[in-house]
Design a protein around this motif. Structure first.
Motif, PDB file in Angstrom:
ATOM      1  N   GLU A   1      -4.657   3.544   1.062  1.00  0.00           N
ATOM      2  CA  GLU A   1      -3.693   3.899   1.788  1.00  0.00           C
ATOM      3  C   GLU A   1      -2.549   4.410   1.008  1.00  0.00           C
ATOM      4  OE1 GLU A   1      -3.869  -0.065   4.962  1.00  0.00           O
ATOM      5  OE2 GLU A   1      -2.559  -0.276   3.366  1.00  0.00           O
ATOM      6  N   ALA A   2      -2.173   4.124  -0.106  1.00  0.00           N
ATOM      7  CA  ALA A   2      -1.226   4.780  -0.959  1.00  0.00           C
ATOM      8  C   ALA A   2      -1.465   6.199  -1.170  1.00  0.00           C
ATOM      9  CB  ALA A   2      -1.102   3.810  -2.214  1.00  0.00           C
ATOM     10  N   ARG A   3      -2.946   6.214  -1.361  1.00  0.00           N
ATOM     11  CA  ARG A   3      -3.217   7.833  -1.912  1.00  0.00           C
ATOM     12  C   ARG A   3      -3.170   8.632  -0.734  1.00  0.00           C
ATOM     13  NH1 ARG A   3      -9.569   8.997  -3.036  1.00  0.00           N
ATOM     14  NH2 ARG A   3      -9.589   7.224  -4.331  1.00  0.00           N
ATOM     15  N   TYR A   4      -3.694   8.243   0.400  1.00  0.00           N
ATOM     16  CA  TYR A   4      -3.688   9.105   1.710  1.00  0.00           C
ATOM     17  C   TYR A   4      -2.416   8.829   2.523  1.00  0.00           C
ATOM     18  CZ  TYR A   4      -8.785   9.735   0.359  1.00  0.00           C
ATOM     19  OH  TYR A   4      -9.866   9.844  -0.206  1.00  0.00           O
ATOM     20  N   GLY A   5      -1.624   8.025   2.169  1.00  0.00           N
ATOM     21  CA  GLY A   5      -0.329   7.823   3.176  1.00  0.00           C
ATOM     22  C   GLY A   5      -0.743   7.605   4.610  1.00  0.00           C
ATOM     23  N   GLN A   6      -1.638   6.751   4.745  1.00  0.00           N
ATOM     24  CA  GLN A   6      -2.155   6.572   6.059  1.00  0.00           C
ATOM     25  C   GLN A   6      -2.518   5.089   5.996  1.00  0.00           C
ATOM     26  OE1 GLN A   6      -4.964   9.088   7.831  1.00  0.00           O
ATOM     27  NE2 GLN A   6      -6.103   7.578   8.947  1.00  0.00           N
ATOM     28  N   LYS A   7      -2.010   4.203   7.126  1.00  0.00           N
ATOM     29  CA  LYS A   7      -2.570   2.906   7.429  1.00  0.00           C
ATOM     30  C   LYS A   7      -4.025   2.914   7.630  1.00  0.00           C
ATOM     31  CE  LYS A   7      -1.152  -1.454   7.525  1.00  0.00           C
ATOM     32  NZ  LYS A   7      -0.927  -2.216   6.214  1.00  0.00           N
ATOM     33  N   LEU A   8      -4.734   1.613   6.963  1.00  0.00           N
ATOM     34  CA  LEU A   8      -6.124   1.665   7.232  1.00  0.00           C
ATOM     35  C   LEU A   8      -6.731   0.433   7.382  1.00  0.00           C
ATOM     36  CD1 LEU A   8      -7.631   4.014   4.090  1.00  0.00           C
ATOM     37  CD2 LEU A   8      -7.530   4.504   6.763  1.00  0.00           C
ATOM     38  N   PHE A   9      -5.968  -0.693   6.842  1.00  0.00           N
ATOM     39  CA  PHE A   9      -6.133  -2.023   6.869  1.00  0.00           C
ATOM     40  C   PHE A   9      -5.115  -2.928   7.581  1.00  0.00           C
ATOM     41  CE2 PHE A   9      -6.958  -6.424   5.983  1.00  0.00           C
ATOM     42  CZ  PHE A   9      -8.005  -6.668   6.334  1.00  0.00           C
ATOM     43  N   PHE A  10      -5.377  -3.595   8.506  1.00  0.00           N
ATOM     44  CA  PHE A  10      -4.442  -4.220   9.390  1.00  0.00           C
ATOM     45  C   PHE A  10      -4.512  -5.623   8.917  1.00  0.00           C
ATOM     46  CE2 PHE A  10      -4.969  -0.248  10.919  1.00  0.00           C
ATOM     47  CZ  PHE A  10      -3.830   0.344  11.560  1.00  0.00           C
TER      48      PHE A  10
END
Length: 363
Positions: free
Chosen positions: A76-85
Motif C-alpha cells: 500500500e505504501a509503495r503504490y499509494g493504494q488501499k489494498l487490505f481492509f
C-alpha cells in the motif's frame, strides 16, 4: 537471458512469492497465462483468524497475521493504494447449541484481541437476523486480491519480467546449473500453478484436490453496516454503496469453472438466513482452489530434481498464510533457515515413491 528464479503462475501464492524473492534482490521471471476467472481473481480475499464451527483459532495466526499486515502495508505504501481492509467479523450463532459450544470453548482459552465481544442475544442491528447472538472477531479483514495482482503484474510488465503465456512443459530442460526454458535460464524453477499442478509430471503425485468455489456479488436495498464482515455458513464482505461479495461454495465433485444455478441458489439462501433485506444478484463467478488432504500448504524442492520446486496448496487461506510462508520458503531456498516441516512436501514422500513405482511398471 539468465534469472535466479522462474516462477510459473501469478495467482495469490505465485505473486506473493515472486515479490518476496524480488525484495531479497533476486532476479525473477514470471510465466503466467492471464485468466479472468482464476481462483485468486474471483476470491473475496478474506482473512479470518477464527474459523469453523468448532471456533478454532486459525493455524499459526499469531505468526501469520503480523507478517500479512507488514506485507500488505508495504504494498500500500509503495503504490499509494488501499489494498487490505481491516474489518471485524461478526460470526452469527446459528443455534443455541452453537452458542453453548462457543461459551465452553472460550472459557478455556486465551483469545486476546481475536475476540472483541461475545453476544448471547441479538445485537439488534437493522438488517441482521441473529436471534442467538454471535461473536465479534478482531484482527480480520479482506484483501482486494485482483487489485494487488494487477499492480504487481503491471510492475513485472514494465520491467520485462513477465511472460504472458501458458507454460509449455515440452520447452523445459533440466541442466547441471538449473533449468532452461526456451531462451531463458534460471537456477531454480518454482511451480505455483494452483490446482493445475495435478497435470504437472514432476509434482502430480502431491495430494491436491481441485475444489470449485462459487461467489456472488449482490446489491442490497439497504446498506448493511459496512464497517464489518458477516459470517454464518457464508461470508458477507461489504464493498461499499450497498454492494457485497457472498461466498463461497465448496464442490469437489465438479471441479470446473462454470457458474451454476445451484450455486447461485445455495449462496442466496444462506444470505437470506443472515439478513431479511431484499437484494439483487449482480454477478456470479467460479474458480478452482487447490485443496490439500491435511489442509496444510505444499512447499519444497523436488525429491530428485533439485532445480524444481513447488509453492502451492493455500486453499482458501492464502491471504493469511502466503506472506509468511513465502518468506520462509525464500529463506530456505537460500539455505538461511529450515523450511517449516508442516508445509514441506517431503511429508508426502511415500506418495512420490508410489508414483515412481507405478511409472516404472508401465510398459
Amino acid at each position: 537471458m539468465k534469472y535466479d528464479f522462474i516462477v510459473v503462475g501469478h495467482g495469490l501464492a505465485g505473486a506473493i512469492l515472486a515479490e518476496t524473492l524480488r525484495s531479497r534482490g533476486s532476479r525473477v521471471l514470471v510465466i503466467d497465462e492471464p485468466k479472468e476467472n482464476s481462483a485468486s481473481r474471483v476470491a473475496a480475499g478474506l482473512l479470518n483468524p477464527v474459523a469453523g464451527k468448532r471456533f478454532a483459532k486459525s493455524w499459526m495466526a499469531d505468526t501469520f497475521i503480523p507478517a500479512a499486515d507488514a506485507f500488505y502495508d508495504a504494498l500500500e505504501a509503495r503504490y499509494g493504494q488501499k489494498l487490505f481492509f481491516h474489518k471485524p467479523i461478526y460470526k452469527v450463532f446459528s443455534s443455541i447449541e452453537e452458542q453453548n459450544t462457543w461459551m465452553a470453548k472460550s472459557a478455556g482459552g486465551n483469545w486476546g484481541d481475536y475476540i472483541l465481544a461475545t453476544h448471547t442475544q441479538s445485537i439488534n442491528q437493522p438488517g441482521i437476523n441473529d436471534p442467538f447472538g454471535g461473536i465479534m472477531i478482531g484482527r480480520g479483514g479482506y484483501l482486494h486480491v485482483f487489485a494487488m495482482l494487477d499492480l504487481l503484474t503491471e510492475d513485472l510488465v514494465k520491467q520485462n519480467l513477465l511472460l504472458p503465456e501458458r507454460f509449455d512443459m515440452q520447452e523445459l530442460q533440466l541442466t547441471e546449473s538449473g533449468v532452461k526454458y526456451k531462451s531463458m535460464e534460471a537456477g531454480q524453477l518454482i511451480f505455483c500453478e494452483g490446482y493445475q499442478v495435478i497435470h504437472n509430471p514432476y509434482f502430480k503425485w502431491l495430494p491436491i484436490q481441485p475444489t470449485k468455489g462459487e461467489v456472488l456479488e449482490v446489491q442490497a436495498d439497504e446498506n448493511l453496516a459496512p464497517e464489518r464482515i458477516y459470517n454464518k455458513a457464508v461470508y458477507v464482505v461489504p464493498e461499499g454503496a450497498g454492494r457485497f461479495i457472498i461466498g463461497a461454495t465448496y464442490d469437489w465433485r465438479n471441479p470446473n469453472e462454470e457458474t451454476t444455478p445451484q450455486g447461485r441458489e445455495e449462496l442466496s439462501e444462506r444470505l437470506r438466513q443472515i439478513t431479511p433485506q431484499k437484494f439483487e444478484v449482480t454477478g456470479q463467478w467460479a474458480g478452482i482452489r487447490p485443496a490439500v488432504r491435511d489442509r496444510r500448504p505444499l512447499a519444497g524442492t523436488h525429491p530428485q530434481y533439485k532445480q524444481l520446486s513447488v509453492f502451492n496448496g493455500m486453499g482458501s487461506k492464502g491471504v493469511l498464510m502466503a506472506p509468511y510462508l513465502a518468506q520462509n520458503f525464500a529463506a530456505a531456498l537460500a539455505d538461511e533457515e529450515e523450511l517449516m516441516p508442516e508445509i514441506h512436501i517431503f511429508r508426502y514422500l511415500s506418495l512420490y515413491y508410489e508414483y515412481i513405482d507405478q511409472q516404472n511398471q508401465q510398459p
